[in-house]
Design a protein around this motif. Sequence first.
Motif: not given
Length: 318
Positions: A6-17, A218-232
Amino acid sequence: MKQTDYPLGLHHVTAMTSDVEKNYRFFTEILGMRLVKKTVNQDDIQTYHTYYADDKGTPGTTMTFFDFPGNPQGIKGTNSVTRTSFRVPNDRALDYYLTRFAEFKIKHEAITEVFGKKVLRFWDFDNQAYQLISDENNHGMAPGTPWQKGPVPVDYAIYGLGPVEITVSYFADFLAVFEKVFQFKVVAEEGDHVLLEVGEGGNGAQVILIKDTKQAVGQQGYGEVHHIAFRLAQAESLKVWETLLNVEGFPNSGFVERFYFKSLYVRIGHILVEFATDEPGFTVDEPYETLGESLALPPFLEPNRTYIESQVKPFKTN
Protein backbone atom coordinates in the motif's frame (compact mmCIF):
# COMPACT_ATOMS: atom_id res chain seq x y z
CA MET A 1 -2.28 -7.07 -2.36
CA LYS A 2 -0.31 -7.13 0.88
CA GLN A 3 -0.36 -4.30 3.40
CA THR A 4 3.32 -3.66 2.61
CA ASP A 5 2.37 -2.81 -1.00
CA TYR A 6 0.00 0.00 0.00
CA PRO A 7 1.12 3.63 -0.47
CA LEU A 8 2.74 5.09 2.64
CA GLY A 9 1.80 8.69 1.89
CA LEU A 10 3.01 11.52 -0.32
CA HIS A 11 6.40 11.11 -2.00
CA HIS A 12 6.76 14.28 -4.09
CA VAL A 13 4.91 16.84 -6.17
CA THR A 14 6.32 17.96 -9.52
CA ALA A 15 5.37 21.32 -11.01
CA MET A 16 6.54 23.65 -13.78
CA THR A 17 8.32 26.99 -13.53
CA SER A 18 9.08 29.80 -15.97
CA ASP A 19 12.48 30.55 -14.44
CA VAL A 20 14.55 27.85 -12.74
CA GLU A 21 16.91 30.36 -11.10
CA LYS A 22 14.14 32.54 -9.63
CA ASN A 23 12.45 29.34 -8.50
CA TYR A 24 15.67 28.26 -6.77
CA ARG A 25 15.91 31.55 -4.90
CA PHE A 26 12.24 31.43 -3.91
CA PHE A 27 12.46 27.94 -2.45
CA THR A 28 15.80 28.25 -0.72
CA GLU A 29 16.00 31.91 0.30
CA ILE A 30 12.35 32.58 1.15
CA LEU A 31 10.72 29.23 1.96
CA GLY A 32 13.88 27.77 3.49
CA MET A 33 13.80 24.42 1.72
CA ARG A 34 17.04 22.73 0.67
CA LEU A 35 17.95 22.04 -2.95
CA VAL A 36 18.84 18.35 -2.70
CA LYS A 37 19.23 17.58 -6.40
CA LYS A 38 19.96 19.65 -9.51
CA THR A 39 19.59 17.35 -12.49
CA VAL A 40 17.68 17.17 -15.78
CA ASN A 41 14.35 15.75 -16.86
CA GLN A 42 15.23 12.22 -17.90
CA ASP A 43 12.59 12.35 -20.64
CA ASP A 44 13.69 15.78 -21.91
CA ILE A 45 17.39 16.24 -21.17
CA GLN A 46 17.42 19.87 -22.30
CA THR A 47 15.27 20.70 -19.26
CA TYR A 48 16.36 21.12 -15.64
CA HIS A 49 14.72 19.04 -12.95
CA THR A 50 15.28 20.53 -9.50
CA TYR A 51 14.31 18.93 -6.19
CA TYR A 52 13.63 20.88 -2.96
CA ALA A 53 13.15 18.98 0.27
CA ASP A 54 14.07 18.81 3.92
CA ASP A 55 17.65 18.68 5.19
CA LYS A 56 18.26 15.10 4.00
CA GLY A 57 15.94 14.72 1.03
CA THR A 58 13.62 12.48 3.03
CA PRO A 59 10.80 10.83 1.02
CA GLY A 60 7.58 12.74 1.57
CA THR A 61 9.28 16.15 1.78
CA THR A 62 10.06 16.94 -1.84
CA MET A 63 8.75 19.52 -4.32
CA THR A 64 10.30 19.29 -7.78
CA PHE A 65 10.25 21.49 -10.87
CA PHE A 66 10.65 21.30 -14.65
CA ASP A 67 11.48 24.41 -16.69
CA PHE A 68 10.35 23.34 -20.16
CA PRO A 69 11.71 25.86 -22.73
CA GLY A 70 8.90 27.78 -24.40
CA ASN A 71 6.29 26.37 -22.03
CA PRO A 72 3.22 28.69 -21.90
CA GLN A 73 1.68 29.83 -18.65
CA GLY A 74 -0.84 27.36 -17.30
CA ILE A 75 -4.52 28.18 -16.97
CA LYS A 76 -6.17 27.43 -13.65
CA GLY A 77 -9.35 25.40 -13.62
CA THR A 78 -10.95 22.11 -12.76
CA ASN A 79 -9.46 18.67 -13.50
CA SER A 80 -6.05 19.62 -12.17
CA VAL A 81 -3.87 19.56 -9.07
CA THR A 82 -4.76 22.96 -7.66
CA ARG A 83 -2.63 23.44 -4.53
CA THR A 84 0.40 21.90 -2.81
CA SER A 85 0.83 22.01 0.97
CA PHE A 86 4.00 22.14 3.06
CA ARG A 87 4.12 21.04 6.68
CA VAL A 88 5.47 23.28 9.44
CA PRO A 89 5.85 22.23 13.09
CA ASN A 90 3.16 24.34 14.76
CA ASP A 91 0.85 27.35 14.62
CA ARG A 92 3.68 29.69 15.65
CA ALA A 93 5.50 28.75 12.45
CA LEU A 94 2.57 30.09 10.43
CA ASP A 95 2.85 33.41 12.27
CA TYR A 96 6.57 33.47 11.45
CA TYR A 97 5.96 32.88 7.74
CA LEU A 98 3.12 35.40 7.68
CA THR A 99 5.60 38.07 8.72
CA ARG A 100 8.23 36.66 6.34
CA PHE A 101 5.88 36.74 3.35
CA ALA A 102 4.99 40.36 4.09
CA GLU A 103 8.70 41.20 4.31
CA PHE A 104 9.50 39.56 0.96
CA LYS A 105 6.28 40.84 -0.67
CA ILE A 106 4.98 37.33 -1.36
CA LYS A 107 1.32 37.13 -2.37
CA HIS A 108 -0.55 35.51 0.53
CA GLU A 109 -3.78 35.40 2.52
CA ALA A 110 -4.50 35.55 6.23
CA ILE A 111 -4.17 32.38 8.30
CA THR A 112 -7.35 30.29 8.01
CA GLU A 113 -8.45 26.71 8.75
CA VAL A 114 -8.95 23.69 6.49
CA PHE A 115 -10.39 20.52 8.03
CA GLY A 116 -9.53 21.81 11.50
CA LYS A 117 -5.87 22.59 10.67
CA LYS A 118 -4.50 26.11 10.46
CA VAL A 119 -3.15 27.01 7.01
CA LEU A 120 -1.45 29.95 5.32
CA ARG A 121 -2.06 30.19 1.58
CA PHE A 122 0.45 31.84 -0.74
CA TRP A 123 1.59 32.01 -4.37
CA ASP A 124 4.96 32.28 -6.12
CA PHE A 125 6.00 34.52 -9.06
CA ASP A 126 4.42 32.03 -11.51
CA ASN A 127 1.11 32.16 -9.57
CA GLN A 128 1.67 28.55 -8.46
CA ALA A 129 -0.66 27.94 -5.50
CA TYR A 130 0.63 26.64 -2.15
CA GLN A 131 -0.25 26.58 1.50
CA LEU A 132 1.61 25.98 4.72
CA ILE A 133 -0.21 23.64 7.11
CA SER A 134 0.43 23.43 10.83
CA ASP A 135 1.38 20.08 12.35
CA GLU A 136 0.12 21.20 15.75
CA ASN A 137 -1.97 18.31 17.09
CA ASN A 138 -1.23 16.33 13.92
CA HIS A 139 -0.81 12.56 14.09
CA GLY A 140 0.37 10.09 11.48
CA MET A 141 3.28 9.95 9.06
CA ALA A 142 6.41 11.46 10.59
CA PRO A 143 7.86 14.65 9.10
CA GLY A 144 11.40 15.10 7.87
CA THR A 145 14.16 17.27 9.31
CA PRO A 146 14.25 21.05 8.72
CA TRP A 147 17.15 22.35 6.68
CA GLN A 148 19.85 22.87 9.28
CA LYS A 149 21.71 25.60 7.38
CA GLY A 150 18.69 27.33 5.88
CA PRO A 151 17.55 30.94 6.41
CA VAL A 152 14.47 29.94 8.45
CA PRO A 153 14.89 28.98 12.14
CA VAL A 154 14.61 25.19 12.44
CA ASP A 155 11.79 25.53 14.99
CA TYR A 156 9.60 27.05 12.25
CA ALA A 157 10.97 25.65 8.99
CA ILE A 158 9.15 23.55 6.39
CA TYR A 159 9.91 19.85 6.87
CA GLY A 160 7.51 17.93 4.67
CA LEU A 161 4.70 17.82 2.15
CA GLY A 162 1.14 18.27 3.35
CA PRO A 163 -2.23 17.47 1.77
CA VAL A 164 -2.29 17.89 -2.02
CA GLU A 165 -5.46 19.53 -3.35
CA ILE A 166 -7.00 17.94 -6.45
CA THR A 167 -10.02 19.52 -8.16
CA VAL A 168 -12.13 17.48 -10.59
CA SER A 169 -15.49 17.60 -12.33
CA TYR A 170 -15.85 13.78 -12.30
CA PHE A 171 -15.77 13.69 -8.50
CA ALA A 172 -17.54 10.39 -7.80
CA ASP A 173 -15.51 8.42 -10.34
CA PHE A 174 -12.23 9.89 -9.16
CA LEU A 175 -13.07 9.27 -5.51
CA ALA A 176 -13.95 5.64 -6.30
CA VAL A 177 -10.49 5.06 -7.81
CA PHE A 178 -8.70 6.53 -4.80
CA GLU A 179 -10.81 4.49 -2.39
CA LYS A 180 -11.11 1.15 -4.16
CA VAL A 181 -7.82 1.01 -6.08
CA PHE A 182 -5.36 3.30 -4.27
CA GLN A 183 -6.53 2.28 -0.77
CA PHE A 184 -7.31 5.81 0.50
CA LYS A 185 -10.04 6.37 3.10
CA VAL A 186 -12.38 9.33 3.54
CA VAL A 187 -11.73 10.85 6.97
CA ALA A 188 -13.66 14.15 6.74
CA GLU A 189 -16.04 16.09 4.51
CA GLU A 190 -16.77 19.81 4.20
CA GLY A 191 -19.30 20.60 1.47
CA ASP A 192 -17.73 19.75 -1.89
CA HIS A 193 -14.36 19.04 -0.21
CA VAL A 194 -13.37 15.55 0.95
CA LEU A 195 -10.24 14.70 2.97
CA LEU A 196 -8.66 11.35 2.08
CA GLU A 197 -5.72 9.63 3.72
CA VAL A 198 -3.62 6.51 3.29
CA GLY A 199 -1.06 4.60 5.32
CA GLU A 200 -0.37 6.11 8.73
CA GLY A 201 -2.46 9.13 7.78
CA GLY A 202 -1.95 12.66 9.00
CA ASN A 203 -0.81 15.70 7.04
CA GLY A 204 1.91 13.80 5.17
CA ALA A 205 -0.45 11.16 3.79
CA GLN A 206 -3.52 13.12 2.75
CA VAL A 207 -5.27 14.41 -0.36
CA ILE A 208 -8.04 17.02 -0.47
CA LEU A 209 -10.46 16.20 -3.28
CA ILE A 210 -12.71 19.04 -4.49
CA LYS A 211 -15.76 18.80 -6.74
CA ASP A 212 -15.93 21.57 -9.36
CA THR A 213 -18.17 21.28 -12.39
CA LYS A 214 -18.40 25.04 -13.04
CA GLN A 215 -14.88 26.10 -13.99
CA ALA A 216 -13.40 25.36 -17.37
CA VAL A 217 -10.79 22.61 -17.49
CA GLY A 218 -7.36 23.87 -16.41
CA GLN A 219 -4.46 23.75 -18.84
CA GLN A 220 -0.93 22.73 -17.94
CA GLY A 221 1.97 25.13 -18.25
CA TYR A 222 4.27 26.98 -15.91
CA GLY A 223 2.60 27.82 -12.62
CA GLU A 224 0.78 24.48 -12.59
CA VAL A 225 1.45 20.99 -11.22
CA HIS A 226 2.68 18.30 -13.62
CA HIS A 227 2.06 15.23 -11.41
CA ILE A 228 1.86 13.93 -7.86
CA ALA A 229 3.67 10.90 -6.45
CA PHE A 230 2.92 8.50 -3.60
CA ARG A 231 5.49 6.57 -1.58
CA LEU A 232 6.10 2.84 -1.82
CA ALA A 233 8.35 1.07 0.68
CA GLN A 234 9.83 -1.40 -1.78
CA ALA A 235 10.53 -1.72 -5.49
CA GLU A 236 8.78 -5.11 -5.61
CA SER A 237 5.46 -3.34 -5.03
CA LEU A 238 5.68 -1.66 -8.44
CA LYS A 239 5.03 -4.97 -10.18
CA VAL A 240 2.05 -5.56 -7.90
CA TRP A 241 0.64 -2.16 -8.88
CA GLU A 242 1.31 -2.74 -12.56
CA THR A 243 -0.66 -5.99 -12.42
CA LEU A 244 -3.51 -4.43 -10.42
CA LEU A 245 -3.81 -1.41 -12.72
CA ASN A 246 -3.84 -3.64 -15.78
CA VAL A 247 -6.63 -5.76 -14.25
CA GLU A 248 -8.58 -2.59 -13.42
CA GLY A 249 -8.16 -1.31 -16.97
CA PHE A 250 -5.78 1.59 -16.31
CA PRO A 251 -3.01 1.95 -18.91
CA ASN A 252 0.28 2.63 -17.13
CA SER A 253 3.98 3.03 -17.71
CA GLY A 254 5.07 -0.14 -15.96
CA PHE A 255 8.43 -0.03 -14.18
CA VAL A 256 10.50 3.13 -14.80
CA GLU A 257 14.08 3.49 -13.52
CA ARG A 258 14.63 7.03 -12.21
CA PHE A 259 17.91 6.18 -10.41
CA TYR A 260 16.99 8.20 -7.30
CA PHE A 261 13.85 6.06 -6.99
CA LYS A 262 11.91 3.49 -9.01
CA SER A 263 8.58 4.57 -10.47
CA LEU A 264 5.33 3.71 -12.19
CA TYR A 265 2.95 6.26 -13.76
CA VAL A 266 -0.79 6.10 -14.33
CA ARG A 267 -3.25 8.77 -15.43
CA ILE A 268 -6.59 9.00 -13.62
CA GLY A 269 -8.61 11.16 -15.96
CA HIS A 270 -6.58 14.36 -16.28
CA ILE A 271 -4.40 13.69 -13.20
CA LEU A 272 -1.01 12.04 -13.64
CA VAL A 273 -0.15 9.91 -10.61
CA GLU A 274 3.22 8.32 -9.89
CA PHE A 275 4.18 5.61 -7.43
CA ALA A 276 7.79 6.12 -6.30
CA THR A 277 9.99 4.09 -3.99
CA ASP A 278 11.68 5.48 -0.89
CA GLU A 279 15.05 4.10 -1.93
CA PRO A 280 17.78 4.58 -2.95
CA GLY A 281 17.34 8.33 -2.36
CA PHE A 282 19.28 11.47 -3.23
CA THR A 283 22.56 10.57 -1.55
CA VAL A 284 23.12 7.70 -3.99
CA ASP A 285 25.42 9.93 -6.07
CA GLU A 286 26.18 12.93 -3.83
CA PRO A 287 27.15 13.14 -0.16
CA TYR A 288 24.77 14.79 2.29
CA GLU A 289 27.14 17.75 2.71
CA THR A 290 27.04 18.85 -0.95
CA LEU A 291 23.56 17.82 -2.11
CA GLY A 292 22.34 19.98 -4.98
CA GLU A 293 25.54 21.96 -5.41
CA SER A 294 26.41 20.71 -8.90
CA LEU A 295 24.65 19.19 -11.89
CA ALA A 296 24.01 15.53 -11.06
CA LEU A 297 23.27 13.01 -13.79
CA PRO A 298 22.21 9.37 -13.41
CA PRO A 299 24.70 6.87 -14.88
CA PHE A 300 22.66 6.34 -18.06
CA LEU A 301 22.88 10.09 -18.86
CA GLU A 302 26.49 10.64 -17.79
CA PRO A 303 27.85 9.93 -21.32
CA ASN A 304 25.74 12.89 -22.52
CA ARG A 305 27.08 15.35 -19.91
CA THR A 306 28.93 17.61 -22.35
CA TYR A 307 25.86 17.96 -24.57
CA ILE A 308 23.51 18.46 -21.60
CA GLU A 309 25.73 21.14 -20.07
CA SER A 310 25.72 22.95 -23.41
CA GLN A 311 21.91 22.98 -23.49
CA VAL A 312 20.91 24.02 -19.95
CA LYS A 313 21.62 27.51 -18.68
CA PRO A 314 24.09 27.35 -15.78
CA PHE A 315 23.04 28.80 -12.45
CA LYS A 316 25.00 28.85 -9.20
CA THR A 317 23.77 26.64 -6.33
CA ASN A 318 26.76 26.54 -3.99
